[in-house]
Design a protein around this motif. Structure first.
Motif, PDB file in Angstrom:
ATOM      1  N   TRP A  79      90.994   3.462  65.804  1.00  0.00           N
ATOM      2  CA  TRP A  79      92.211   3.589  65.000  1.00  0.00           C
ATOM      3  C   TRP A  79      91.912   4.242  63.659  1.00  0.00           C
ATOM      4  CZ3 TRP A  79      92.955  -2.018  66.754  1.00  0.00           C
ATOM      5  CH2 TRP A  79      93.741  -2.063  67.910  1.00  0.00           C
ATOM      6  N   LEU A  80      90.792   3.853  63.046  1.00  0.00           N
ATOM      7  CA  LEU A  80      90.450   4.410  61.737  1.00  0.00           C
ATOM      8  C   LEU A  80      90.049   5.878  61.843  1.00  0.00           C
ATOM      9  CD1 LEU A  80      88.446   1.393  60.249  1.00  0.00           C
ATOM     10  CD2 LEU A  80      90.810   2.069  59.748  1.00  0.00           C
ATOM     11  N   ILE A  81      89.324   6.247  62.890  1.00  0.00           N
ATOM     12  CA  ILE A  81      88.962   7.655  63.101  1.00  0.00           C
ATOM     13  C   ILE A  81      90.221   8.508  63.260  1.00  0.00           C
ATOM     14  CG2 ILE A  81      87.997   9.292  64.780  1.00  0.00           C
ATOM     15  CD1 ILE A  81      85.783   7.229  65.302  1.00  0.00           C
ATOM     16  N   LEU A  82      91.107   8.081  64.126  1.00  0.00           N
ATOM     17  CA  LEU A  82      92.320   8.856  64.396  1.00  0.00           C
ATOM     18  C   LEU A  82      93.214   8.915  63.160  1.00  0.00           C
ATOM     19  CD1 LEU A  82      93.058   7.522  67.990  1.00  0.00           C
ATOM     20  CD2 LEU A  82      92.196   9.792  67.376  1.00  0.00           C
ATOM     21  N   TYR A 122      94.091  12.601  61.471  1.00  0.00           N
ATOM     22  CA  TYR A 122      95.424  13.184  61.556  1.00  0.00           C
ATOM     23  C   TYR A 122      96.372  12.806  60.411  1.00  0.00           C
ATOM     24  CZ  TYR A 122      93.845  14.385  66.216  1.00  0.00           C
ATOM     25  OH  TYR A 122      93.124  14.892  67.264  1.00  0.00           O
ATOM     26  N   VAL A 123      96.078  11.748  59.685  1.00  0.00           N
ATOM     27  CA  VAL A 123      96.980  11.305  58.615  1.00  0.00           C
ATOM     28  C   VAL A 123      96.256  11.225  57.275  1.00  0.00           C
ATOM     29  CG1 VAL A 123      98.593   9.514  57.845  1.00  0.00           C
ATOM     30  CG2 VAL A 123      98.358  10.003  60.295  1.00  0.00           C
ATOM     31  N   CYS A 124      95.252  10.380  57.189  1.00  0.00           N
ATOM     32  CA  CYS A 124      94.543  10.171  55.923  1.00  0.00           C
ATOM     33  C   CYS A 124      93.436  11.212  55.771  1.00  0.00           C
ATOM     34  CB  CYS A 124      93.983   8.751  55.873  1.00  0.00           C
ATOM     35  SG  CYS A 124      93.464   8.221  54.225  1.00  0.00           S
ATOM     36  N   GLN A 125      93.857  12.455  55.718  1.00  0.00           N
ATOM     37  CA  GLN A 125      92.923  13.576  55.738  1.00  0.00           C
ATOM     38  C   GLN A 125      92.225  13.741  54.400  1.00  0.00           C
ATOM     39  OE1 GLN A 125      95.785  16.492  57.031  1.00  0.00           O
ATOM     40  NE2 GLN A 125      95.326  16.157  59.198  1.00  0.00           N
ATOM     41  N   ALA A 126      91.084  14.436  54.440  1.00  0.00           N
ATOM     42  CA  ALA A 126      90.218  14.498  53.264  1.00  0.00           C
ATOM     43  C   ALA A 126      90.877  15.219  52.091  1.00  0.00           C
ATOM     44  CB  ALA A 126      88.904  15.174  53.631  1.00  0.00           C
ATOM     45  N   ARG A 127      91.344  16.432  52.295  1.00  0.00           N
ATOM     46  CA  ARG A 127      91.836  17.235  51.179  1.00  0.00           C
ATOM     47  C   ARG A 127      93.223  16.832  50.720  1.00  0.00           C
ATOM     48  NH1 ARG A 127      89.788  23.456  52.504  1.00  0.00           N
ATOM     49  NH2 ARG A 127      87.556  22.955  52.601  1.00  0.00           N
ATOM     50  N   CYS A 181     102.500   8.373  56.598  1.00  0.00           N
ATOM     51  CA  CYS A 181     101.594   7.258  56.876  1.00  0.00           C
ATOM     52  C   CYS A 181     102.370   5.968  57.113  1.00  0.00           C
ATOM     53  CB  CYS A 181     100.623   7.074  55.707  1.00  0.00           C
ATOM     54  SG  CYS A 181      99.448   5.727  55.981  1.00  0.00           S
ATOM     55  N   THR A 182     102.110   5.346  58.246  1.00  0.00           N
ATOM     56  CA  THR A 182     102.805   4.099  58.595  1.00  0.00           C
ATOM     57  C   THR A 182     102.184   2.880  57.938  1.00  0.00           C
ATOM     58  OG1 THR A 182     101.440   3.857  60.579  1.00  0.00           O
ATOM     59  CG2 THR A 182     103.551   5.021  60.821  1.00  0.00           C
ATOM     60  N   VAL A 183     100.996   3.044  57.341  1.00  0.00           N
ATOM     61  CA  VAL A 183     100.321   1.899  56.723  1.00  0.00           C
ATOM     62  C   VAL A 183     100.157   2.082  55.214  1.00  0.00           C
ATOM     63  CG1 VAL A 183      99.132   1.163  58.814  1.00  0.00           C
ATOM     64  CG2 VAL A 183      98.062   2.875  57.339  1.00  0.00           C
ATOM     65  N   ALA A 184     100.886   3.040  54.628  1.00  0.00           N
ATOM     66  CA  ALA A 184     100.757   3.324  53.203  1.00  0.00           C
ATOM     67  C   ALA A 184     101.114   2.120  52.338  1.00  0.00           C
ATOM     68  CB  ALA A 184     101.637   4.513  52.831  1.00  0.00           C
ATOM     69  N   ARG A 185     102.001   1.262  52.822  1.00  0.00           N
ATOM     70  CA  ARG A 185     102.447   0.122  52.021  1.00  0.00           C
ATOM     71  C   ARG A 185     101.322  -0.866  51.747  1.00  0.00           C
ATOM     72  NH1 ARG A 185     106.671  -3.095  55.800  1.00  0.00           N
ATOM     73  NH2 ARG A 185     106.657  -4.467  53.967  1.00  0.00           N
TER      74      ARG A 185
END
Length: 212
Positions: free
Chosen positions: A178-181, A185-190, A197-201
């Protein structure tokens, strides 16, 4: 990240993808080991392109040894560090035949004794092939663990140990997928895609308006 946020963080990721799988292509434990060994400083897409050429020709330790170093090197030349990886893979195949009857061992020490196989690779094999709740920390997991505040650490081992302490047992088996994906695809480096993001909260770095 507050401890109370960790369960809903993973529950949300799990609800979106209940059975996450590796994006590397393989059909056996040995093929998985090869793919992960080749994936250092290479994308899964690039590794899959190489193994689609390699595995039809040689997909066991014995067949790769019979293929020879030159042909193996040519088969994987499109991925980064291919010369070193070819040498490591040949040496690993020799040890698998000599010490393990051509089978991939399921003990960490035996896996890490194989040339080119470090802690991360061993963790992937133990988790994906043998169902052990290990935590493979690649660049995506390292970034997400630090950025979200889930398990901050200065190096991959420190992050791994933090994740093993903090991730609830119910999510531990699939947590690194889950963390890799999420990192890919969401928490990208740049530019992290916080707006998607569904977990931003629950994230320490999430926009204030999106946090609990």
């Amino acid at each position: 990240m507050k401890r109370a946020a960790i369960d809903p963080f993973f529950a949300t990721l799990a609800a979106a993808n209940p059975h996450p799988v590796s994006e590397l292509e393989y059909t056996s434990v040995f093929e998985l080991l090869v793919a992960v060994l080749l994936s250092a400083q290479a994308t899964d897409v690039g590794v899959n392109k190489a193994t689609r050429r390699l595995f039809p020709r040689a997909n066991t330790p014995q067949r790769i040894l019979a293929l020879g170093l030159d042909a193996l090197t040519e088969s994987i030349r499109t991925i980064g560090l291919y010369r070193n990886k070819a040498r490591h893979l040949m040496a690993t195949c020799a040890l698998l035949v000599e010490r393990h009857g051509g089978q991939v061992p399921r003990e960490r020490a035996a896996l890490e004794a194989l040339p080119g196989v470090g802690r991360k690779t061993a963790n992937v094999v133990l988790n994906v092939a043998f169902g052990e709740p290990t935590m493979a920390v690649d660049t995506h997991v390292f970034r997400v663990a630090n950025r979200t505040g889930l398990a901050p650490g200065r190096d991959p081992l420190q992050v791994e140990q933090g994740l093993l302490r903090r991730v609830p047992a119910a999510y531990l088996l699939h947590a690194h997928h889950w963390l890799i994906l999420h990192g890919r695809y969401v928490c990208q480096a740049r530019r992290p895609r916080c707006e998607a993001c569904t977990v931003a909260r629950w994230c320490d770095a999430g926009p204030p308006a999106m946090r609990d």
